[in-house]
Write an enzyme that holds these catalytic residues in place. Structure first.
Site, mmCIF file in Angstrom:
data_model
loop_
_atom_site.group_PDB
_atom_site.id
_atom_site.type_symbol
_atom_site.label_atom_id
_atom_site.label_comp_id
_atom_site.label_asym_id
_atom_site.label_seq_id
_atom_site.Cartn_x
_atom_site.Cartn_y
_atom_site.Cartn_z
ATOM 1 N N HIS B 58 0.849 -1.300 0.102
ATOM 2 C CA HIS B 58 0.120 0.120 0.027
ATOM 3 C C HIS B 58 1.058 1.072 0.112
ATOM 4 O O HIS B 58 2.143 1.226 0.640
ATOM 5 C CB HIS B 58 -0.826 -0.126 1.234
ATOM 6 C CG HIS B 58 -1.959 -0.897 1.086
ATOM 7 N ND1 HIS B 58 -2.801 -1.211 2.003
ATOM 8 C CD2 HIS B 58 -2.223 -1.965 0.272
ATOM 9 C CE1 HIS B 58 -3.842 -2.148 1.517
ATOM 10 N NE2 HIS B 58 -3.266 -2.596 0.726
ATOM 11 N N GLU B 60 1.293 3.884 1.866
ATOM 12 C CA GLU B 60 2.077 4.007 3.213
ATOM 13 C C GLU B 60 3.130 3.502 3.478
ATOM 14 O O GLU B 60 4.321 3.977 3.697
ATOM 15 C CB GLU B 60 1.045 3.708 4.246
ATOM 16 C CG GLU B 60 -0.236 4.478 4.288
ATOM 17 C CD GLU B 60 -1.364 4.002 3.771
ATOM 18 O OE1 GLU B 60 -1.245 3.445 2.594
ATOM 19 O OE2 GLU B 60 -2.677 4.431 4.214
ATOM 20 N N CYS B 92 -5.898 1.678 5.783
ATOM 21 C CA CYS B 92 -6.517 0.285 6.102
ATOM 22 C C CYS B 92 -6.351 -0.224 7.363
ATOM 23 O O CYS B 92 -5.086 0.485 8.036
ATOM 24 C CB CYS B 92 -6.316 -0.692 4.903
ATOM 25 S SG CYS B 92 -4.735 -1.519 5.212
ATOM 26 N N CYS B 95 -2.413 -0.575 7.402
ATOM 27 C CA CYS B 95 -1.581 0.392 7.615
ATOM 28 C C CYS B 95 -1.663 1.192 8.848
ATOM 29 O O CYS B 95 -0.765 1.707 9.341
ATOM 30 C CB CYS B 95 -1.700 1.393 6.345
ATOM 31 S SG CYS B 95 -1.352 0.549 4.651
#
Lengths: 331, 248
Positions: B58, B60, B92, B95
């Site tokens: 992701h 991040e 999410c 993360c």
């Protein structure tokens, strides 16, 4: 699917324990919640019932994200007029009324129906007891009873106990080795690709390794190792060094074995990775995110707000002792 | 400096990066990491699941990896305390947990993440007790409609490519309607007013966005130069951070 009585695996359906060793982990708080779900229903003439039921089986059921196997599709609407009310599908499959109407055109120009609406509710899941079936049938919509649905779920799972034992032994040994070689976080995970069960990937916690960060938990490390292996495989296939046996998509349908109950990051990473099953040894009452009573009771793999899920079992035998770690460790 | 304006400026950069990701066929979720005391961009990230072959790449995590290039593992905790993350879509659960374990200072996001949001939509990882780290405050709804529009562009695009169009809902592009934002799910009134300004208070109760017009220019134009700008910014920050260490 075998009959319960013919299943060679020994299952205690009441305690949800397989072969006296594997405890099924699920969200105890939601098993007896109806969790009402809106469905599209319509009124049809009794003579059309076969045609409509066939249509539902063929067109609706296979595409519905909510498996509505536990409800009766039809109930009587008006006995005098010989009309029936039918559940077509969940609103999670189709949101717009216009889409439902256009789908119904497949039933031919002469098919007549009334009162198409999304005002009826059905329980999202099957009831665990006969008493609840009666209660929910009365309150929401008529339900069928095929026994406790979890019995069937447990019966349908497959367990290769010998393989499971060998793999748990591997991670327990590896964790002890890590401890002995000075790793303060002797946490180990092992990833098994269903298409390549002979070559599991074993990953250790590397958060104190200065090449990494404190996020390098064994599960995150294993997920990345799976991707690296797949990337290498694709390179070799491209160079024609290796025959193409089909690509691996994320960790789809993998089994993951891990020494300690995963934290919020790792339990969610397993959802993103589409694994099939996770088996862990040591519960982490403070930081774990799978057991109902662990941590903040997330039950990440069986949380109603997260529609993706995986199976989870805890090994409750004492055969594979794993190193103890401080309770406030995220694994 | 009014915080609301700082947040808008940085979120605009994240949205431009989101547009860049969209044009490359990735999910248009993007972020930048800002060192708050100096207002410097130190890292950026966009969704990278296609290339990386993992479901965990992701935006991040890409930014965290970039920070690691300049900041040693023992200095990370101190460093993250001063960092604000600007991400177009709510982090999410995974993360949100990673950010908490790293000890991030603050998170600002655009759209809520209905399926997996870990800062208040599905779970509140940022302030829970089982995720060990430092609890952080998270501010939603900054340029939310722009972030939603990027996602809508993506879904319309991917539906055109799909072999069998999905029946689930309508896939035509809606540029006018946005769901209300329930600010109370994420923060108290006082925190909202402190962060965004007293003049925005009515939006808290009306569940509306506090920016007026949608920044169509930012999300509708291809962003050819955003990567170069961000690369330059993060390298400058890296050098600055190294120099600062030498002086100490």
């Amino acid at each position: 699917m075998v009959k319960k009585s013919l299943n060679p695996v020994k299952i205690d359906y009441k305690k949800c324990i397989v072969e006296n060793r594997l405890l099924q982990i699920r969200n105890d708080k939601i098993v007896d919640l109806a969790d009402p779900l809106k469905v599209w229903t319509l009124e049809i003439n009794a003579k059309d019932s076969k045609k409509v039921v066939d249509f539902i089986r063929r067109t609706m059921q296979p595409n519905d994200p909510v498996p509505l196997m536990h409800i009766k599709r039809i109930k009587k609407a008006d006995i005098q007029k010989k009309t029936l009310r039918v559940v077509l599908c969940s609103v999670e499959m189709i949101r717009e009324k216009q889409c439902v109407i256009s789908l119904l055109k497949q039933l031919g120009p002469n098919f007549q129906y009334n009162n198409l609406n999304d005002t009826h509710f059905v329980p999202r899941q099957a009831a665990p007891t006969k008493e609840l079936v009666l209660e929910w049938s009365d309150k929401y919509w008529p339900l069928s009873w095929y026994g406790n649905p979890n019995d069937q779920i447990l019966n349908d799972y497959t367990f290769d106990m010998n393989a499971i034992k060998l793999l748990l032994e591997q991670i327990a040994i590896k964790a002890t080795e890590e401890l002995n070689s000075g790793n303060c976080y002797p946490i180990v995970s092992l990833f098994v690709d269903p298409k390549d069960i002979e070559n599991p990937i074993i990953a250790v916690d590397r958060r104190t390794n200065t090449d990494f960060t404190i996020l390098e938990h064994s599960i995150m490390s294993g997920i990345k190792a799976v991707a690296e292996k797949e990337s290498k495989r694709r390179e070799q296939v491209a160079k024609r060094v290796k025959k193409d046996t089909g690509s691996v998509y994320l960790c789809s349908d993998f089994d993951v074995y891990t020494t300690h109950e995963p934290c919020s990051m790792c339990s969610m990473a397993l959802i993103h990775s589409r694994i099939k099953r996770c088996i862990f040894v040591q519960p982490m009452p403070k930081t774990g995110c799978l057991k109902t009573e662990s941590g903040n009771n997330y039950c990440m793999h069986n949380n109603r707000n997260l529609n993706s899920k995986y199976e989870v079992f805890q090994w409750i035998g004492s055969e594979y002792p794993v190193p103890q770690i401080p309770e406030d460790t995220c694994c | 400096m009014v915080l609301a304006n700082v947040h808008l400026r940085h979120m605009e950069t994240s949205l431009r990066l989101g547009r860049y990701a969209l044009d490359r066929g990735e999910t248009p979720v993007a972020c930048i990491f800002v060192h708050t005391p100096t207002d410097r961009i130190v890292a950026y990230g966009m969704n990278d699941t296609n290339r990386s072959l993992t479901g965990v790449a992701h935006a991040e995590f890409m930014g965290i990896d970039q920070i690691r290039e300049f900041v040693g593992s023992f200095e990370l905790a101190d460093f993250f305390e001063d960092i604000t993350l600007y991400v177009t879509v709510e982090p999410c659960i995974m993360c949100a947990s990673a950010l908490k374990q790293l000890g991030i200072g603050k998170v600002v996001f655009g759209a809520g993440n209905e399926r997996f949001g870990g800062n208040g939509t599905v779970l509140r990882i940022n302030s829970d007790t089982c995720t060990i780290g430092r609890s952080y405050v998270s501010f939603p709804g900054v340029l939310r409609r722009e972030a939603i529009m990027l996602l809508r562009y993506f879904y319309v695009k991917s539906n055109e490519r799909a072999p069998k169009p999905r029946t689930k809902g309508e896939r035509s592009l809606d540029k006018n309607n946005f769901p209300p934002i329930n600010w109370q799910d994420y923060l108290e009134r006082d925190a909202f007013v402190n962060e965004f300004g007293q003049d925005k208070e009515e939006h808290y109760y009306n569940e509306t966005d506090w920016t007026e017009d949608i920044l169509w220019d930012v999300i509708d134009k291809p962003q050819f130069t955003v990567i170069e700008e961000l690369e330059a910014a993060r390298h400058a920050s890296g050098l600055w951070f190294k120099n600062k260490k030498i002086k100490h």
